[in-house]
Design an enzyme around this catalytic site. Structure first.
Site, mmCIF file in Angstrom:
data_model
loop_
_atom_site.group_PDB
_atom_site.id
_atom_site.type_symbol
_atom_site.label_atom_id
_atom_site.label_comp_id
_atom_site.label_asym_id
_atom_site.label_seq_id
_atom_site.Cartn_x
_atom_site.Cartn_y
_atom_site.Cartn_z
ATOM 1 C CB CYS A 22 10.054 3.920 -14.274
ATOM 2 S SG CYS A 22 11.725 4.554 -14.225
ATOM 3 C CB CYS B 17 4.854 3.622 0.860
ATOM 4 S SG CYS B 17 4.905 5.427 0.914
ATOM 5 C CB CYS C 266 1.836 5.647 -1.481
ATOM 6 S SG CYS C 266 1.196 4.714 -0.073
ATOM 7 C CB CYS D 286 2.500 5.446 4.926
ATOM 8 S SG CYS D 286 1.994 4.675 3.373
ATOM 9 C CB CYS E 137 1.000 8.422 2.638
ATOM 10 S SG CYS E 137 2.427 8.013 1.608
#
Length: 160
Positions: free
Chosen positions: A146, A74, A122, A77, A125
């Site tokens: 995607c 991510c 995510c 984070c 976060c």
């Protein structure tokens, strides 16, 4: 006259939309920051995608053609989300994966386009990643995650 008043009242009642209907259920995530903190830490495009659920232009991410071995994390984070061995060339213009790293990606329903789509976030976060579709490789999971490349950072394997 009564019919006109009745018609106008009916239209007003049917078109009412309270703020409560607009609010999405807010989930708490382990990493939580103010909007100002996210804006200060992310690029404008990262902020728009991760925090405002925008979509980057197709074929704009360098990660779309990345074939190196490693882990996609991510961009907000650093949580590991996808492995390079699960990436495939979908031809859609966005990095695509046939599976996630279990427990690190959360899912919700997105109805912004007038129909339901499975949205990916995510799990640490809450950053918007993209959507999952059922048109992936049949020989593996059949799923196509995607993902906006700007929502990801790539960490190459140490021996790369």
């Amino acid at each position: 006259m009564k019919k006109i008043v009745f018609l106008l009242c009916s239209v007003l009642l049917l078109s009412c939309n309270s703020k409560a209907q607009d609010k999405k259920e807010q989930k708490e995530f382990p990493v939580s920051k103010t909007d100002a903190e996210w804006k200060a830490e992310l690029t404008d495009m990262e902020y728009q995608v991760l925090r405002k659920a925008a979509t980057e232009p197709a074929f704009s991410s360098e990660l779309n053609s990345n074939t190196r071995k490693g882990t996609y994390v991510c961009a907000g984070c650093g949580t590991p989300l996808y492995r390079s061995e699960n990436k495939f060339k979908s031809g859609t213009g966005w990095p695509s994966f046939d599976r996630v790293i279990e427990g690190n990606v959360a899912f919700s329903t997105d109805n912004k386009l007038g129909y339901s789509r499975n949205e990916e976030h995510c799990a640490t976060c809450g950053g918007h990643l993209g959507h999952v579709f059922n048109d992936g490789p049949k020989e593996t999971t059949g799923k196509r995650h995607c993902i906006n490349g700007v929502a990801l950072d790539f960490i190459p394997e140490k021996d790369e």
